[in-house]
Design a protein around this motif. Sequence first.
Motif, PDB file in Angstrom:
ATOM      1  N   THR A  17       0.631  -1.330  -0.255  1.00  0.00           N
ATOM      2  CA  THR A  17      -0.181  -0.360  -0.284  1.00  0.00           C
ATOM      3  C   THR A  17       1.167   0.935  -0.086  1.00  0.00           C
ATOM      4  OG1 THR A  17      -1.181  -1.180   0.835  1.00  0.00           O
ATOM      5  CG2 THR A  17      -1.844   0.673   1.068  1.00  0.00           C
ATOM      6  N   ALA A  55      -4.753  -4.061  -9.748  1.00  0.00           N
ATOM      7  CA  ALA A  55      -6.183  -2.914  -9.480  1.00  0.00           C
ATOM      8  C   ALA A  55      -5.985  -2.447  -7.873  1.00  0.00           C
ATOM      9  CB  ALA A  55      -6.861  -4.715  -9.290  1.00  0.00           C
ATOM     10  N   SER A  58      -4.369   0.346  -8.169  1.00  0.00           N
ATOM     11  CA  SER A  58      -5.681   1.748  -8.185  1.00  0.00           C
ATOM     12  C   SER A  58      -6.592   1.950  -7.429  1.00  0.00           C
ATOM     13  CB  SER A  58      -6.790   1.790  -9.830  1.00  0.00           C
ATOM     14  OG  SER A  58      -6.349   1.237 -10.555  1.00  0.00           O
ATOM     15  N   GLY A  59      -7.074   0.186  -6.424  1.00  0.00           N
ATOM     16  CA  GLY A  59      -7.796   0.830  -5.113  1.00  0.00           C
ATOM     17  C   GLY A  59      -7.452   1.967  -4.098  1.00  0.00           C
ATOM     18  N   ARG A  63      -9.034   4.706  -2.636  1.00  0.00           N
ATOM     19  CA  ARG A  63      -8.951   5.100  -1.847  1.00  0.00           C
ATOM     20  C   ARG A  63      -8.620   5.935  -1.129  1.00  0.00           C
ATOM     21  NH1 ARG A  63      -8.158   0.064   0.306  1.00  0.00           N
ATOM     22  NH2 ARG A  63      -6.104   0.857   1.056  1.00  0.00           N
TER      23      ARG A  63
END
Length: 71
Positions: A17, A55, A58-59, A63
């Motif tokens: 992250t 994915a 991008s998430g 967020r």
Amino acid sequence: MNETVNLSGVPETMLQTVYARAKETRTRGAIHDDKAVELVEKLHYDFSLADKDAAMSSGVIARTIVLDHLV
């Protein structure tokens, strides 16, 4: 100085992250997170799997944009 990191499970996901935030900061710039860039640059870690998971990245960015707006 690069620090070698050996992680798995939740800690590894958390690092990915941070990597997504750093990568976005250095490329398109939809978010700006100098601390993420600083941390990623200090670590000796194979981020190739994170690079393949568009994915997830991008998430993370989506967020972050939504939460920043709400805050």
